[in-house]
Design an enzyme around this catalytic site. Structure first.
Site, PDB file in Angstrom:
ATOM      1  CE1 TYR A   1      -3.796   2.376   0.628  1.00 17.86           C
ATOM      2  CE2 TYR A   1      -2.475   3.250   2.434  1.00 17.86           C
ATOM      3  CZ  TYR A   1      -3.557   3.348   1.583  1.00 17.86           C
ATOM      4  OH  TYR A   1      -4.411   4.424   1.703  1.00 17.86           O
TER       5      TYR A   1
ATOM      6  CG  ASP B   1       5.735   3.459   0.786  1.00 22.60           C
ATOM      7  OD1 ASP B   1       6.062   3.929   1.900  1.00 22.60           O
ATOM      8  OD2 ASP B   1       4.583   3.524   0.328  1.00 22.60           O
TER       9      ASP B   1
ATOM     10  CE  LYS C   1       1.792   5.037   8.323  1.00 22.98           C
ATOM     11  NZ  LYS C   1       0.349   5.173   8.297  1.00 22.98           N
TER      12      LYS C   1
END
Ligand code: HOZ
Length: 427
Positions: A142, A237, A265
């Site tokens: 994702y 990622d 994050k």
């Protein structure tokens, strides 16, 4: 009626699905989402005042735990000085220097407002720099919700089993090629057939949005080799793994140097921030240095940068990585033992402090095996394990913070015993 139930009923009237991000809706586990009122360290309190040990930790962002005093102070100080200018500030230079000093493949970094934006920018930059169209992604990974990256995506797309991509044009989907995670052979075939069309491969180095799935030995190195051989870029990622698996992220842990890295994050310390970094020459293709356009009013926002900087400084001053991993090992062993005692088949994947538990009798190595897990058993476990706040989906990672203790972990294992009994009670 609990306060969460009341708030959710009101939310459903004014917010689609009652939540501002799909996985939070509890559709995969049933029941009413807990509206949270407060967090401190390893704990959260819901709107009804119930305290739980938190393993969501804002999906990994809160590596220091909730309301870390250094982060709170930095945020308050920054907000007092003005919360947004739309102009450069000194702290942006400081955080860019710190990121670039920590992650060897990053010489220059562009700050954005989310991981989605970082990945979207990476794809545009890869296409702009190579003049090619096709993006290769790995099934179950994702990279946020931009059009070209939603195909066969993990996280909420996996949780809800969304089959297609309504709202995404066929053209956007057609420019994305998907291969299985941990399947170097299939990737090689794809490059053999379409190598000169491929702008980049984008991958989570440790998949963490279909549950946690570590790469098999050699898989990441294979991605690097294929990209080099065919003139494509490798985008890692590291929105979840960055500053979680260590200051250099997964790329240092596995010794693979990407062309571009997406961050999010942890670098935002719990505020909205993402970043894209890479080689200076490549990054200089971004406007205004180069022709590939990217912009944002809240990019490098002073309050978010202050939270991120305070977090990265705290991580550098007292690196928690060894302790986090030791806690994760202790928790995983405890869960494994408790599941065995209850006779429930469980397959735990862990890389560093990143882990998740699949209700599966066989190892989970890719999206296909992740989807074969018993999600109904997970839902029963979720509700049966009281006193802990877990991701409300079998396709998400569990997150520890530096504020968690061995006592938290041991209490979690005890809570999990009841969860496993519930999981095994029907099926
Ligand atoms: N995409 C996040 C999980 N990998 C969920 C975001 C949220 O609901 O906050």
């Amino acid at each position: 009626m609990t306060r969460s139930e009341d708030l959710f009923a009101r939310a459903l009237r004014v917010i689609p699905g009652g939540v501002n991000s799909p996985v939070r809706a509890y559709a995969a586990v049933g029941g009413t989402p807990r509206f949270l009122a407060r967090g401190l360290g390893s704990r959260v309190w819901d709107a009804d005042g119930v305290e739980r040990i938190d393993y969501v930790q804002s999906w990994g962002a809160m590596i220091l735990g909730h309301a870390h005093p250094g982060v709170v102070e930095a945020v308050a100080r920054a907000a007092e000085l003005g919360s947004s200018f739309g102009a450069p500030t000194e702290a942006e230079v400081l955080i860019a220097e710190r990121i670039s000093a920590s992650v060897p493949s990053i010489e220059k970094v562009r700050l954005v407002s989310s991981g989605t934006e970082a990945a979207m920018t990476a794809v545009r930059l890869a296409r702009g720099a190579t003049g090619r169209r096709v993006v290769v992604k790995l099934a179950g990974c994702y990279h946020g919700h931009s059009d070209s990256l939603l195909v066969d995506a993990g996280s909420g797309v996996a949780t809800f089993g969304i089959p297609g991509t309504p709202g995404v044009t066929e053209g956007a989907a057609a420019d994305t090629a998907v291969v299985a995670f941990n399947d170097p052979g299939r990737l090689e075939e794809l490059f053999h057939a379409r190598g000169d069309e491929i702008a980049c491969v984008i991958a989570e180095p440790v998949a963490a949005n279909m549950g946690v799935v570590p790469p098999v030995p050699g898989f990441l190195e294979g991605l690097r080799t294929l990209c080099d051989r065919h003139g494509a870029l490798l985008v890692l990622d590291e929105v979840i793994t960055g500053f979680r698996l260590g200051p250099g992220g997964a790329q240092v842990r596995f010794g693979v140097r990407p062309d571009l890295t997406c961050l999010g994050k942890v670098i935002g310390g719990g505020l909205p921030m993402g970043a894209l970094g890479g080689r200076a020459a490549l990054m200089d293709s971004l406007a205004p240095a180069g022709p590939v356009y990217q912009a944002g009013t809240l990019s490098g926002n002073p309050v978010a940068v202050a939270a991120g900087l305070a977090t990265l400084e705290a991580l550098a001053e007292d690196p928690p990585y060894g302790r986090l991993e030791a806690l994760a090992v202790r928790l995983c062993r405890g869960l494994d033992g408790a599941a065995r005692d209850a006779g429930v088949p469980l397959s735990i994947n862990r890389e560093g402090s990143l882990f998740s538990a699949f209700f599966s009798p066989v190892p989970v190595t890719d999206y296909r095996s992740a989807r074969a897990q018993d999600t109904a058993a997970f839902a029963r476990f979720f509700h049966g394990a009281r006193g802990i706040n877990l991701p409300p989906s079998a396709f998400e990672a569990w997150f520890l913070s530096a504020a968690h203790t061995e006592a938290d972990v041991d209490a979690t294992v005890e809570a999990a015993r009841a969860g496993f009994r519930a999981a095994g009670s029907r099926g």
